[in-house]
Design an enzyme around this catalytic site. Structure first.
Site, PDB file in Angstrom:
ATOM      1  CD  GLU A 177      -3.134  -0.266   2.331  1.00 50.62           C
ATOM      2  OE1 GLU A 177      -3.395   1.024   3.063  1.00 50.62           O
ATOM      3  OE2 GLU A 177      -3.013  -1.291   2.801  1.00 50.62           O
TER       4      GLU A 177
ATOM      5  CG  ASP B 129      -4.436   8.084   8.363  1.00 50.50           C
ATOM      6  OD1 ASP B 129      -3.933   7.431   8.247  1.00 50.50           O
ATOM      7  OD2 ASP B 129      -4.223   8.682   6.745  1.00 50.50           O
TER       8      ASP B 129
END
Ligand code: PLP
Lengths: 273, 407
Positions: free
Chosen positions: A45, A56
């Site tokens: 990724e 995040d």
């Protein structure tokens, strides 16, 4: 290699590492991709840095900030993928980007460029299923899989989301943002089993996974484990060493050891029945 | 991005205002947004809920707020007659309480006892902390570190009210980052926590729900003016940060084609500098905080920091309905600079004895310009969204910087 093939292939580790492209710099990211390819990951990724990464936690936020300082953009990350392919990287590459950079690039243009660059899949954490129908369709036509996310709170939504999934389904292990966790919710196994039962494609579980012990535990209920913040933190720790010719090799080998210790390669071809 | 290129994005789908709006959030929040929407729809058609809200608005917040004819200001400007809609006279000093009472009651109805909120100027934080105290709930307020510094008084007020103020150190340390952090907290605690958004921004159903809790401003204004003057206004002016007081004011007049509507964004140090918050004037469509709308961004889609002397307008996004109203042309969007807002504060303070909030002063600056050019029989209504007590320190510094004698 296509994503679904990589999930089944013997000799690949049931791991999907996440790294932020451009952290600490693009050259190092390219080296990290090479090492992760050599270590036979199921997929890699590649995070596109963003100013407002609201899914995040602090570790990836900080990595995003460091990459933005170097002026890394979605275009840069696509070029990076291209270069990795030219260098012979075979592992499937999955682009991880928030929606706004994609919207500004143009979703159609992105899909064609990503396909040409050898990108196999895309994860867009702030594009839920309802809003992503058209992009999923045109990505599919170009052989790029839009990877859907399901969360423990998805409940009745799960069946609909996974019904036409391509590539793999990304299961979010627990409520919250990305980041290392020491404990996981008790209900997570049932959630993962449900998704696996309903999904026509393999499943991966991510958010909070940092140790071999976590990986072992989750592989009973999913086909691969995503390791994000823990790896990004390793890259952050090595820090300056990447820029010191005397220590660079050792820093890269440190990352290699870290992923090696998380999981062994699959010994047999995985079947999904 | 051009406006044409977003045409394929499900215009007309639920939660859209033309092309704008929608729900661009992590999957973890989707079920919570569905539940919120359902609870909100039920509450809308529940007479008991509506009655309870109405009672709180009048008995707790003091509504209806007056519509005051500003006679000395009108005389000094020498043009159209100026009316002020006095949202500054609400309990806690701004329009924000209209929305927090509504969402607070909804949280109670949904059985959630933990509120979280983001705040810029601190007005929404204070209004949230107030409602939490009133309803016996816990409240956490996320506030950029920069705003914590600029709005010390409001931080202290929130703490007095029993709220937990959490300074946010990421990004530009202002409202945009406080909102990111509130969303992150919500993703982690979505099952027992109600996110009380302070403006007509965020994912569906927030923009619609907050508008409906704020539309009391325009509904009252319309009725008050009809009663007093027997006619509708010619011009209605409101400041636009996220856009809740403006939408609250405009909604009642959208169908009256003879009423010109003006939204005023912050031009900060000037539109030709990088220090402004003029999202609709200088921005372009994109996604911020769960909604497709105009925002300040670079060509690669990175969000740019906004700037305004007023913490409540210092936001690089704007409510999606405003983006739509800009596109249809129904509302004219314009800007006022920091120094124009400061000038308007002096003017209103000295002619009317009213100290407006720095945010509201942007609307005063534009309203005065419109009135100056208007006919004496015309009527300009300015939405005075809040009072300026919280801003005295910024105003003092600002006026000193301008070289004005403050004494
Ligand atoms: C007095 C006042 N007016 C206006 C605003 C801007 O918000 P909105 O555009 O949502 O009305 C604020 C925000 O803090 C405020 O405190």
């Amino acid at each position: 290699m296509r994503l679904d093939e990589a999930f089944r292939a013997a000799g690949r580790r049931p791991l999907i590492p996440f790294i932020t492209a451009g952290d600490p710099d693009l050259g190092t990211t390219l080296e990290l991709i090479r090492i992760l390819d050599e270590e036979k990951m199921t997929a890699i990724e590649l995070g596109v840095p963003y100013s407002d990464p609201l899914a995040d936690g602090p570790v990836i936020q900080a990595a995003s900030g460091r990459a933005l300082v170097h002026g890394v953009t979605l275009s840069t990350v696509l070029e990076l993928a291209c270069e990795a392919r030219r260098n012979g990287v075979k592992t499937p590459l999955v682009l991880f980007s928030y929606y706004n950079p994609i919207l500004q690039y143009g979703p159609q243009a992105l899909i064609t460029t990503a396909a040409e660059a050898g990108v196999n899949g895309m994860i867009i954490p702030d594009l839920p299923w309802e809003e992503g129908r058209e992009i999923a369709e045109s990505a599919r036509v170009h052989g790029v899989d839009l990877i859907p996310l399901v969360a423990p709170t998805s409940r009745e939504r799960i069946r609909r989301i996974v019904s036409d999934a391509q590539g793999f389904v990304y299961c979010v292990s627990s409520l919250g943002t990305t980041g290392v966790r020491s404990r996981f919710d008790l209900g997570v196994d049932d959630f993962l089993d449900t998704v696996r039962e309903w999904s026509p494609v393999p499943t991966a579980v991510g958010f909070g996974i940092s140790k071999a012990e976590h990986v072992r535990r989750f592989l009973k209920h999913a086909d691969a484990a995503v390791v994000g913040s823990a790896l990004v933190r390793e890259v952050e720790r090595a820090g300056e060493a990447f820029f010191d010719p005397a220590r660079r090799e050792e820093a890269l080998e440190g990352i290699r050891r870290f992923v090696r210790e998380l999981a062994e390669p699959r010994s047999t071809v995985a079947s999904r029945t | 991005m051009t406006v044409e290129s977003i045409d394929h994005l499900q215009a007309g789908a639920p939660g859209r205002f033309g092309n704008f709006g929608g729900r661009f959030v992590p999957e973890t929040l989707m079920t919570a947004l569905d539940e919120l929407e359902e609870a909100y729809r039920e509450a809308c058609s529940d007479g008991e809920f509506q009655g309870e809200l109405k009672a709180l608005l009048s008995e707790y917040s003091g509504r209806p707020t007056p519509l005051s004819l500003a006679e000395r200001l009108t005389k000094q400007v020498g043009g159209s007659r100026i009316y002020l809609k006095r949202e500054d006279l609400n309990h806690t000093g701004a329009h924000k309480i209209n929305n927090t009472l509504g969402q607070g009651l909804l949280a109670k109805r949904m059985g959630k006892r933990k509120l979280i909120a983001e705040t810029g100027a601190g007005q929404h934080g204070v209004a949230s902390a107030t409602v939490a105290a009133l309803l016996g709930m816990e409240c956490k307020v996320f506030m950029g570190e920069e705003d914590v510094r600029r709005q010390k008084l409001n931080v202290f007020r929130m703490e007095l009210l029993g709220a937990d103020v959490i300074p946010v150190t990421s990004g530009s340390r202002t409202l945009k980052d406080a909102t990111n952090e509130a969303i992150r907290h919500w993703v982690s605690h979505v099952e027992d926590t109600f996110y009380l958004i302070g403006s007509v921004v965020g994912p569906h159903p927030y923009p619609e729900m907050v508008r409906n809790f704020q539309r009391v401003i325009g509904d009252e204004t319309r009725a008050q003016l009809l009663e007093r003057e027997g006619r509708l206004p010619d011009d209605v002016v409101a400041c636009v940060g996220g856009g809740s007081n403006a939408i609250g004011m405009f909604t009642a007049f959208l169908g009256d084609s003879g009423v010109r509507l003006h939204g005023v964004e912050a031009a900060g140090e000037g539109l030709d500098t990088e220090k402004h918050a003029a999202t609709l004037t200088k921005g372009s469509p994109g996604v911020i905080h769960g909604s497709l709308t105009y925002l300040l961004q670079d060509p690669h889609g990175q969000v740019l920091p906004a700037h305004s002397i007023s913490a409540g307008l210092d936001y690089p996004g704007v409510g999606p309905e405003h983006s739509h109203l800009k596109e249809t042309g129904r509302v004219r969007y314009t800007t006022a600079e920091d120094r124009e807002a400061l000038e308007a504060i002096r003017l209103l303070s000295r002619t009317e004895g009213i100290l407006p909030a720095l945010e509201s002063a942007h609307a005063v600056a534009e309203g005065v310009k419109i009135a100056a050019k208007g006919k004496p029989e015309s009527i300009v209504v300015i939405c005075l969204s809040g009072r300026g007590d919280k801003d005295v320190e910024s105003i003092r510094q600002g006026l000193e910087g301008e070289g004005h004698a403050v004494g």
